[in-house]
Design an enzyme around this catalytic site. Structure first.
Site, PDB file in Angstrom:
ATOM      1  CD  GLU A 157      17.722  14.931 -40.082  1.00 35.72           C
ATOM      2  OE1 GLU A 157      17.576  16.041 -40.631  1.00 35.72           O
ATOM      3  OE2 GLU A 157      16.945  14.496 -39.222  1.00 35.72           O
ATOM      4  CD  GLU A 269      17.937  14.591 -35.383  1.00 38.88           C
ATOM      5  OE1 GLU A 269      16.825  15.041 -35.761  1.00 38.88           O
ATOM      6  OE2 GLU A 269      19.023  15.090 -35.730  1.00 38.88           O
TER       7      GLU A 269
END
Length: 351
Positions: A157, A269
């Site tokens: 991320e 995710e």
């Protein structure tokens, strides 16, 4: 996970929503994040501040059909000083966790869980240069080189960096990996927490969808890794999942982009609580992924882990009982992979 900004993407890339049949053939990789290696204060000590998955946890998920584990760890623990050697104690623990998983037939995604940062600095800054990031991968890549069951995710991320800055850092890391001779599959995230809902969002220097077309891998063995939560702000921090339809639309947008440019993707995710709309959403996302196996290599849901306690998104079984979120995903774990999908990316290249 980290707080993500509001939903935004370019509708021009959206496809019409397709509801997959219950018999839909599944993606090549179907699995789970097993958190713990990224926990705790630095530098920490394994077993006290942080933990990698043990045999019992891995046995449970292997029995359910999980064939890939996304394994978070901290860059600073593995490399305590930029441009310095890897910490052998931490490397030994990481290597043992990889061996425990792969010996059970699972693939492992190595996940430096750092949001494009090291300490207080961001990659591409004066504090953390692209050369620093490339050096990290230059040192780590040889330890798992040329293993088809170990995948290199460049970074978890990326946030707080522009897509153009991240592109250059990612290309430097990819070059470093390939310079070692490692032919492992590489996963490349985008910026703004690599959210599918942000893939087309304008930012300084250009959106992920524009800038990341310039990712360069001499072996062309990479996929783009995205995340997509289902809650109100797509952060994966809220109790309900009222935006499942919007999340699917965001994934459809990225699907259109992948097809247009001849790329492949991986959903690293997604997750939810036991709220009914979250459970429905988990089923819909896994079903959508299965219906798009020509471009999506697979997915890892967030998240199991032995130290989660009462974490509302936890997929870790307790007292022999599966949490409802895991039960929603189990039917997809046992499906047969589509031989015509991009599973070939997991095979070692012909030399």
């Amino acid at each position: 996970m980290s707080q993500k900004s509001r939903f935004a993407f370019t509708a021009a890339f959206c496809l019409s929503l397709t509801v997959p049949p219950s018999s839909a053939i599944a993606n090549c990789l179907r699995g789970i994040n097993i958190a713990g290696g990224e926990f705790g204060d630095l530098p920490g000590k394994h077993g006290q501040t942080h933990i990698y998955p043990g045999t019992q946890t891995l046995d449970v998920f292997a029995a359910k059909g999980v064939n890939v584990v996304r394994l978070p760890f901290r860059w600073e623990r593995l490399q305590p000083a930029l441009l310095g050697p890897l910490d052998q104690t931490e490397l030994t623990e990481l290597n043992a966790a990889v061996d425990r998983a792969t010996s059970r037939g699972m693939n492992v995604i190595l996940d430096p869980h750092n949001y494009a940062g090291y300490g207080s600095g961001k990659i591409g800054s004066d504090q953390v240069s692209n050369a620093d990031f490339a050096d990290f991968w230059l040192r780590l890549a040889p330890h798992f080189a040329n293993r088809s069951d170990v995948i290199y995710l460049l970074m978890n991320e990326p946030a707080g960096v522009a897509a153009a800055i991240w592109r250059d850092a990612a290309n430097a890391a990819i070059k470093a990996i390939r310079d070692t001779g490692a032919d492992n599959l590489i996963m490349v995230p985008g910026t703004i927490w690599t959210g599918a809902s942000h893939w087309f969002e304008e930012q300084e220097g250009g959106a992920n969808s524009e800038v990341l077309q310039e990712i360069k891998d001499p072996l062309n063995r990479f996929v783009f890794e995205v995340h997509q939560y289902l809650d109100d702000d797509f952060s994966g921090t809220n109790g309900a999942c009222p935006r499942v339809d919007d999340a699917i639309l965001a994934l459809e947008g990225v699907s259109g982009w992948l097809r247009q440019h001849g790329f492949s993707g991986f959903l690293g995710e997604f997750g939810g609580t036991t709220a009914s709309n979250c459970l429905t959403g988990l089923d819909e996302v896994a079903g959508y992924m299965a219906s798009q196996s020509d471009i999506w290599l697979g997915w890892t849901a967030w998240a199991a882990g032995e130290w989660w306690g009462d974490y509302p998104y936890s997929l870790q079984p307790k007292d022999g009982l599966d949490p409802p979120q895991l039960s929603a995903l189990v039917p997809y774990l046992s499906r047969t992979a589509d031989a015509s999908s991009h599973c070939t990316l997991l095979q070692k290249p012909v030399r």
